[in-house]
Design an enzyme around this catalytic site. Structure first.
Site, PDB file in Angstrom:
ATOM      1  N   HIS A 311     -11.045   7.903 -16.433  1.00 28.19           N
ATOM      2  CA  HIS A 311     -10.875   8.996 -17.394  1.00 28.19           C
ATOM      3  C   HIS A 311     -11.759  10.163 -16.965  1.00 28.19           C
ATOM      4  CE1 HIS A 311     -12.105  11.045 -21.270  1.00 28.19           C
ATOM      5  NE2 HIS A 311     -10.794  11.147 -21.313  1.00 28.19           N
ATOM      6  N   ASN A 312     -11.239  11.392 -17.088  1.00 24.35           N
ATOM      7  CA  ASN A 312     -12.006  12.582 -16.680  1.00 24.35           C
ATOM      8  C   ASN A 312     -12.697  12.340 -15.339  1.00 24.35           C
ATOM      9  OD1 ASN A 312     -11.182  13.841 -18.997  1.00 24.35           O
ATOM     10  ND2 ASN A 312     -13.155  13.768 -20.033  1.00 24.35           N
ATOM     11  N   GLU A 341      -7.519  11.151 -13.147  1.00 23.16           N
ATOM     12  CA  GLU A 341      -7.114  12.224 -14.058  1.00 23.16           C
ATOM     13  C   GLU A 341      -7.442  13.589 -13.466  1.00 23.16           C
ATOM     14  OE1 GLU A 341      -7.923  13.836 -18.586  1.00 23.16           O
ATOM     15  OE2 GLU A 341      -8.629  11.841 -18.038  1.00 23.16           O
ATOM     16  N   ASP A 343      -7.389  17.432 -14.812  1.00 24.84           N
ATOM     17  CA  ASP A 343      -7.260  18.324 -15.977  1.00 24.84           C
ATOM     18  C   ASP A 343      -7.118  19.752 -15.437  1.00 24.84           C
ATOM     19  OD1 ASP A 343      -7.310  19.202 -18.550  1.00 24.84           O
ATOM     20  OD2 ASP A 343      -9.150  18.175 -19.111  1.00 24.84           O
ATOM     21  N   HIS A 356     -13.111  20.251 -17.658  1.00 25.02           N
ATOM     22  CA  HIS A 356     -12.831  19.744 -19.000  1.00 25.02           C
ATOM     23  C   HIS A 356     -12.627  20.953 -19.908  1.00 25.02           C
ATOM     24  CE1 HIS A 356     -12.382  16.605 -21.810  1.00 25.02           C
ATOM     25  NE2 HIS A 356     -13.520  16.751 -22.447  1.00 25.02           N
ATOM     26  N   GLU A 390      -3.010  16.579 -16.456  1.00 21.31           N
ATOM     27  CA  GLU A 390      -3.043  17.271 -17.746  1.00 21.31           C
ATOM     28  C   GLU A 390      -2.843  18.740 -17.419  1.00 21.31           C
ATOM     29  OE1 GLU A 390      -5.576  16.935 -21.000  1.00 21.31           O
ATOM     30  OE2 GLU A 390      -6.097  14.857 -20.607  1.00 21.31           O
TER      31      GLU A 390
END
Length: 756
Positions: A311-312, A341, A343, A356, A390
């Site tokens: 995650h992240n 991930e 983003d 983020h 994302e």
């Protein structure tokens, strides 16, 4: 006492020009930024284990100017880190190199005065790392003890007086009273010169490393004989070690590999030394050697596997102000992570960036991340990597993303369905060496037919970046404009094949899902737990044919983690954790994924792959999963437990905690007594028993702590082993650091038995 010369001789490196150059040392330019380059002297110490680095900082202790080669993850030649890529483009690549550490400390970026000097450092360090990794446990122990002897020999006379002996014991993490230390000293001081030298030091070494518990296990196996015959060894392997392949062939193979005495080997016998070597080896490990390779069926649909997921991934620290880095992607991939991930947001100069969103974390270029992923995607595992996009970019920058994906990833990017795979998810085997994209998509499995420049279409916006469940979090982030719809360009949409992001619409009817097999929903941890509580079996059945991604709650701005076990129990495959945050959750996570050769894919048990399963971890009933087993674990002793506090006078007070992670009723823990002032060879001899009803979902975690009566205990090391990878009999548990790296010689000696 020259451990460095012993190391070089052992590996035939005593005349190696690269290592001779490192032992001599050289001036190198240390690079920190575009305006910070400083000349510093670097030198390999005589122990061949540590590097000394010159420092101009005032009041810096001598110890802080050393770093251990055991802490090095890899050595990279050229502009292969963010630092050198940004700040040393004016220097030829053949003079640049970087030392990347295992933990999360900063990478050391260096410039050598010539290409030859750079080659000496890169090749020399790689040789030491390679040969250190190939040393057996006995050689590692000997090398470590000799380096401790060197440190204790203050006047460098190759002798050890009583004060130096006391210092040596402290280096080894043993606190003894003066009377006992004096007794050992006198027993070894045959020359009565008040100092130990040569054979006397060797005698002292043998006394120190003698292990009575190994002697007892050997006597149990050999009876009154001095050596183990093939027949006796076979009996031991069958009755104690529960080896399925126990027989003369295995016994002879172990004698051939681990018996140091050529005489005993010729007589097909194993001495006590060979017995210890076997127990310290991969064959004597508590984790099954057979599970160190890919042994599971890799031809089932992706939804039938747990997938190591981050995650992240871009973050090195917290979610609000921490740094983003391509190095974070490399670290995750090197740990076997298969789902990353990205983003993505609009960046300056028409270059998409990753960070983020609506926070103050630093930003990195999308194209730089893709290059890092391309270079490291398949170093730890050949099986597919999923990039979870994302997408918050404008139409123009989405087109830039699409161009970068094609140009940088090239043929390893999966951009169309595999031949004949249009009714179910393909298998890891079919997708070997491929990178898949997960994200929003226009239409179904096949491309929507759009061309570059064709009209973009509205899709619902990604929700995870905006998920700020806690008021305290909302107050710390920048204002986020309300935006429910995102326009998506076909060029990017058409690259999404088997992982189309959709909102979860519920289970359409018992045992079925309203989703197509190529559609994939993401759930916050809290929503996933709610679904498991309210519709546990429905969730399990959904996850038979569809992929589910779970991510940490929005309030975890410190990058803390949740337990992955409950999600796995519900059949969820892509359970994303913050890889940058060490702790029990990551220990269990990495423990699970060391199974199946550490390839990042672990086959779910049959009852989590059956479309008609009635399994529900929150409401257990009888079924094929119900296989009660009893685990007995005797914690016998510990070996070379590392100091927690680097303060020279600190000695650890270790205790061991054994935990079971699994379905709710199986979860539990037991702990040993505390052994005071002994991290070198503590003895517990304590036995614990656990009843486990669903062993296919259980993991066993061995943790060692340094007891502190006035504050929280300090973590020393741990090892987490899936139940089905746990070996029986006398075994060593090899401990890992908090970051998941191997402690060179730290082990627990245990006896394990599992009964129906």
């Amino acid at each position: 006492m020259d451990s460095g010369r012993d190391f070089l001789t052992l590996h035939g490196l005593q005349d190696d020009p690269d290592l001779q150059a490192l032992l001599k040392g050289s001036q190198l330019l240390k690079v920190k930024s575009s305006s910070w380059r400083r000349e510093r002297f670097y030198k390999l110490q005589e122990d061949c284990k540590t590097i000394w680095q010159e420092s101009r900082k005032v009041m810096r202790s001598p110890e802080s100017q050393l770093f251990s080669i055991e802490d090095i993850q890899e050595v990279r030649m050229g502009h292969r880190t963010e630092g050198l890529e940004k700040f040393a483009r004016d220097i030829p690549e053949d003079r640049c190199f970087s030392i990347v550490f295992k933990d999360q400390r900063n990478t050391l970026d260096l410039i050598a005065p010539s290409p030859a000097d750079a080659q000496h450092w890169v090749q020399g360090l790689r040789k030491i790392i390679h040969h250190s990794g190939s040393m057996d446990q006995r050689q590692k122990l000997q090398h470590w003890i000799h380096s401790c002897l060197r440190k204790a020999d203050k006047n460098k006379d190759n002798k050890m007086n009583f004060k130096e002996l006391k210092d040596f014991l402290k280096e080894l993490n043993i606190q003894v009273d003066d009377g006992y230390a004096r007794k050992i000293f006198r027993e070894c001081d045959h020359s009565q010169t008040d100092s130990l030298e040569d054979e006397e030091i060797e005698t002292f070494y043998k006394m120190l490393t003698q292990r009575a518990e190994i002697d007892r296990a050997f006597e149990e196996a050999a009876g009154s004989a001095e050596t183990l015959s093939v027949e006796r060894l076979v009996t031991f392997l069958q009755h104690q070690q529960r080896e399925e392949e126990a027989g003369p062939a295995l016994a002879l193979s172990l004698i051939e590999r681990y018996e140091p005495s050529e005489t005993a080997k010729a007589q097909r016998q194993m001495t006590k030394d060979g017995f210890l070597m076997y127990l310290l080896s991969a064959d004597g490990n508590a984790f099954s050697l057979a599970h160190r390779r890919v042994y599971q069926d890799m031809d089932q649909p992706l939804s039938h596997y747990l997938v190591s997921s981050s995650h992240n991934t871009y973050l090195l620290e917290d979610q609000l102000t921490g740094p983003s880095s391509t190095e974070a992607y490399i670290r995750a991939l090197c740990k076997g992570c298969r789902c990353l991930e990205l983003d993505c947001w609009d960046g300056p100069n028409q270059e998409p960036i990753i960070y983020h969103g609506y926070t103050f974390t630093s930003k990195i270029l999308f194209c730089d991340v893709l290059r890092a992923i391309r270079d490291y995607a398949f170093k730890a595992s050949p099986y597919p990597v999923i990039l979870s996009l994302e997408n918050h970019c404008s139409l123009e920058q989405q087109r830039v993303m699409a161009r970068h994906l094609r140009a940088i990833l090239g043929p390893i990017l999966l951009d169309q369905p595999l031949d004949g795979v249009t009714t179910s998810l393909p298998s890891p085997e079919q997708l070997k060496g491929k990178i898949l994209l997960k994200g929003k998509k226009l239409g179904g499995l096949l491309p929507a037919g759009g061309e570059n420049g064709s009209e973009a279409t509205d899709v619902s916006d990604e929700v995870e970046a905006a998920e700020m469940e806690d008021e305290a979090v909302r107050s710390q982030v920048q204002h986020k404009p309300k935006e429910d719809k995102l326009k998506l360009v076909p060029e990017l949409s058409d690259m999404i094949i088997y992982c189309k992001s959709v909102h979860f619409g519920g289970f359409s009817s018992p045992g079925t899902s309203g989703q197509a097999f190529y559609e994939m929903a993401s759930f916050s941890e809290s929503r996933a737990l709610r679904l498991l509580q309210e519709s546990g079996n429905g969730f399990v059945r959904h996850n038979v044919s569809c992929l589910s991604r779970i991510y940490p709650a929005g309030w975890r701005t410190d990058s803390s983690n949740y337990s992955p076990v409950e999600m796995w129990n519900g059949g969820c495959q892509i359970v994303a954790l913050n890889f940058q945050t060490p702790g029990p959750e990551m220990d269990v996570y990495l423990g699970c994924f060391q199974d199946n050769g550490g390839c990042g894919y672990v086959l779910k048990p049959a009852f989590l792959r059956d479309p008609n399963t009635t399994f529900n971890s929150r409401a257990l009933t009888q079924g094929p999963w119900w296989r009660p087993e009893r685990l007995r674990v005797r914690i016998i002793s510990g070996q070379q437990l590392p100091k927690v506090n680097k303060n020279k006078n600190s000695i650890v007070d270790p205790k061991v905690i054994v935990e079971i992670h699994g379905v709710g009723r199986d979860t539990g823990s037991r702990q040993t007594a505390v052994i005071t002032n002994n991290g070198f060879n503590p003895r517990w001899d304590m036995e614990f028993e656990f009843e486990v009803t669903v062993p296919d979902l259980a993991l066993v975690r061995f943790m060692v702590e340094d007891y502190d009566s006035s504050s929280k205990n300090d973590f020393i090391g741990q090892s987490t082993i899936p139940w089905n990878s746990l070996k029986q009999g006398y075994r060593h548990v090899h401990l890992l650091s908090k970051n998941g790296d191997q402690h060179p010689s730290a082990t627990l000696f245990v006896k394990i038995s599992i009964q129906d």
